[in-house]
Design an enzyme around this catalytic site. Structure first.
Site, PDB file in Angstrom:
ATOM      1  N   TYR A  53     -20.738   4.681   6.536  1.00 19.51           N
ATOM      2  CA  TYR A  53     -19.965   4.092   7.628  1.00 19.51           C
ATOM      3  C   TYR A  53     -19.662   2.651   7.254  1.00 19.51           C
ATOM      4  CZ  TYR A  53     -18.715   6.819  11.606  1.00 19.51           C
ATOM      5  OH  TYR A  53     -18.054   7.679  12.429  1.00 19.51           O
ATOM      6  N   GLU A  55     -17.216   0.490   9.204  1.00 23.73           N
ATOM      7  CA  GLU A  55     -16.292  -0.117  10.168  1.00 23.73           C
ATOM      8  C   GLU A  55     -16.155  -1.603   9.889  1.00 23.73           C
ATOM      9  OE1 GLU A  55     -17.575   0.740  14.156  1.00 23.73           O
ATOM     10  OE2 GLU A  55     -17.077   2.863  13.950  1.00 23.73           O
ATOM     11  N   ASP A 199       9.335   2.883   6.424  1.00 19.87           N
ATOM     12  CA  ASP A 199       8.333   3.936   6.243  1.00 19.87           C
ATOM     13  C   ASP A 199       8.724   4.691   4.981  1.00 19.87           C
ATOM     14  OD1 ASP A 199       6.942   6.309   6.213  1.00 19.87           O
ATOM     15  OD2 ASP A 199       7.339   6.821   8.308  1.00 19.87           O
ATOM     16  N   THR A 225       2.622   7.096   3.014  1.00 19.41           N
ATOM     17  CA  THR A 225       1.545   8.041   2.723  1.00 19.41           C
ATOM     18  C   THR A 225       1.218   7.855   1.244  1.00 19.41           C
ATOM     19  OG1 THR A 225       3.038   9.791   2.016  1.00 19.41           O
ATOM     20  CG2 THR A 225       2.434   9.777   4.342  1.00 19.41           C
ATOM     21  N   LYS A 228       2.556  12.104  -1.241  1.00 18.17           N
ATOM     22  CA  LYS A 228       3.857  12.748  -1.476  1.00 18.17           C
ATOM     23  C   LYS A 228       4.295  12.408  -2.902  1.00 18.17           C
ATOM     24  CE  LYS A 228       4.597  13.092   3.456  1.00 18.17           C
ATOM     25  NZ  LYS A 228       5.389  12.729   4.642  1.00 18.17           N
ATOM     26  N   ARG A 234      -4.501  12.714   0.232  1.00 16.68           N
ATOM     27  CA  ARG A 234      -3.846  12.420   1.506  1.00 16.68           C
ATOM     28  C   ARG A 234      -4.389  11.095   2.028  1.00 16.68           C
ATOM     29  NH1 ARG A 234      -1.736  17.265   2.071  1.00 16.68           N
ATOM     30  NH2 ARG A 234      -0.397  16.672   3.775  1.00 16.68           N
TER      31      ARG A 234
HETATM   32  C1  LIG Z   1       5.095  12.614   5.927  1.00 15.35           C
HETATM   33  C2  LIG Z   1       5.613  11.490   6.717  1.00 15.35           C
HETATM   34  C3  LIG Z   1       4.787  10.754   7.573  1.00 15.35           C
HETATM   35  C4  LIG Z   1       3.423  11.201   8.065  1.00 15.35           C
HETATM   36  O1  LIG Z   1       2.462  11.480   7.261  1.00 15.35           O
HETATM   37  P1  LIG Z   1       1.167  12.348   7.630  1.00 15.35           P
HETATM   38  O2  LIG Z   1       0.337  12.030   6.467  1.00 15.35           O
HETATM   39  O3  LIG Z   1       1.627  13.766   7.720  1.00 15.35           O
HETATM   40  O4  LIG Z   1       0.606  11.842   8.892  1.00 15.35           O
HETATM   41  C5  LIG Z   1       5.308   9.626   8.176  1.00 15.35           C
HETATM   42  N1  LIG Z   1       6.581   9.257   7.969  1.00 15.35           N
HETATM   43  C6  LIG Z   1       7.409   9.961   7.187  1.00 15.35           C
HETATM   44  C7  LIG Z   1       8.816   9.494   7.000  1.00 15.35           C
HETATM   45  C8  LIG Z   1       6.978  11.107   6.539  1.00 15.35           C
HETATM   46  O5  LIG Z   1       7.808  11.807   5.792  1.00 15.35           O
END
Ligand SMILES: *Cc1c(COP(=O)(O)O)cnc(C)c1O
Length: 418
Positions: A53, A55, A199, A225, A228, A234
């Protein structure tokens, strides 16, 4: 990892795992948000860092025994700052959605306005959808694309921004096949006095490899993220840029407090260790080649599909993904997804802009090349995949589907997952 303990202690999970391994080996993963995580990053993830932990933040924890946890989190932060070229990176968000949650929490009060891309043209659930926290707790406004070109409609955006004065604007994509023009987004944000949040969940890897322009000179905040195109475990990262600090000198503190204690408690330090490994890998020469190849593959796949008579949203692609509009083929996106699944090609159904059909049975499918590029497939293989997809969708009979299934398996065997 040999899983010998798992095999001994829990045969059920072990057996399911090996079924999934086989499924993955024998099928083409064409969902643009997915990838095959590098073995080194997976080893970083499957570690005893899980047990602590921690935090708080490095050197300011609420629990003892964190000296090595601090080292791994600091290392991860440093790598993220250097790789993305930003003054601050918080690596604690559990994933992309929690990173976006923190962005709202940092700069908005409940009920204040945020403007995001419409879900049907490539926006994300967390950019203001009514069923999501972002649409429930904040006032969500949305922009779309031009009906003729399929490109972001900046004129419409400007109008909304001037009239509504949203406090946060999302520049983002998960189904938009073109380059995001950060400068134009920033212009709109300035008209409203809004924070511009880029994002980059889908395109983080392409930004690092130089295959998509970086939002750093224009965005105030960046969320991403890590699983991807970045090809790690993840996870999520939220970053503050120099532009962000110019706009709001307390932005770093606001972001850190929004992650902890605002929206999360104990960070997943094993995940942070895995992300650190992935960021190191992404800083190497091979990763640049990987990014370039994703784009070459994507363009080749798109061109081959167009030659075979498919209509693509915006006519093609600049990035790792494309959306195929199936309305003139007499098949729904849902049925196409199921047929292709039977042939060993994994895709996802997707709406097309101004889709007359509902989201659970939309008119398109979304295809991407990050995972097949990780398997070292190149242009020649993309032409074959375009041919497989064409035959399955045009013929649709059992015999064709099973023939293609065999061909997909053979192709997969020649390109094992690293
Ligand atoms: C995949 C994605 C997310 C969210 O990601 P998670 O890991 O599934 O919570 C946020 N914004 C965009 C544009 C995405 O493609």
């Amino acid at each position: 990892m040999n899983y010998k303990n798992l095999k001994k202690k829990d045969r059920e999970v072990y057996n399911i795992l090996f079924k999934e391994r086989k499924r993955r080996e024998d099928t083409l993963e064409m969902i643009p948000s997915e990838n095959h995580t590098s073995p080194a990053a997976l080893e970083g993830l499957a570690t005893i860092f899980n047990d602590k932990y921690s935090e708080g933040y490095p050197k300011k924890r609420y629990y003892g025994g964190n000296e090595f946890i601090d080292m791994v989190e600091i290392l991860c932060q440093e790598r993220a700052r250097k790789l993305f070229n930003v003054p601050h990176a918080n690596v604690q968000p559990y994933s992309g959605s929690p990173a976006n949650h923190a962005a709202y929490f940092a700069v908005l009060k409940p009920g204040e306005k945020a403007l995001g891309m419409d879900l049907s043209v490539g926006g994300h659930l967390t950019h203001g959808t009514s069923v999501n926290f972002s649409g429930r707790y904040y006032k969500a406004l949305s922009y779309g694309v031009d009906k003729k070109t399929g490109r972001v409609d900046f004129k419409e955006m400007e109008k909304i921004a001037k009239k509504e004065k949203p406090k946060l604007i999302w520049a983002s994509t998960s189904a938009y096949p073109r380059v995001l023009e950060w400068k134009k987004f920033r212009k709109v944000a300035d008209l409203a006095g809004a924070y511009l949040v880029a994002d980059i969940a889908h395109i983080a890897g392409l930004i690092i490899s130089g295959d998509h322009p970086s939002p750093v000179p224009y965005a105030h905040l960046i969320t991403t993220t890590t699983h991807k195109t970045l090809r790690g475990p993840r996870g999520g990262i939220i970053m503050v840029t120099k532009e962000g600090l110019k706009k709001d000198k307390n932005l770093i503190e606001k972001v850190d407090r929004a992650v902890f204690p605002g929206t999360q408690a104990g960070p997943h330090e094993h995940q942070i260790a895995g992300v650190a490994v992935c960021l190191k890998e992404a800083s190497g020469k091979n990763f640049q080649k990987y990014g370039h190849q994703i784009i070459k593959n994507s363009k080749t796949l798109a061109n081959s599909l167009v030659k075979k008579g498919f209509r693509l949203v915006t006519g093609g692609t600049d990035n790792h993904l494309m959306v195929v509009d199936l309305r003139d083929k007499g098949i729904s996106g849902k049925d196409a997804q199921e047929l292709l699944d039977k042939a060993g090609i994994t895709v996802n159904k997707n709406t097309v802009p101004f889709d007359p059909n509902p989201p659970f049975s939309p008119s398109g499918i979304r295809l991407g090349t990050p995972a097949v590029t990780t398997r070292k497939m190149k242009e020649k293989e993309m032409e074959r995949i375009a041919d497989f997809i064409t035959q399955v969708i045009k013929k649709r009979d059992k015999k064709t589907v099973s023939e293609i299934r065999g061909k997909v398996k053979n192709l997969c065997r020649r390109f094992p997952i690293p």
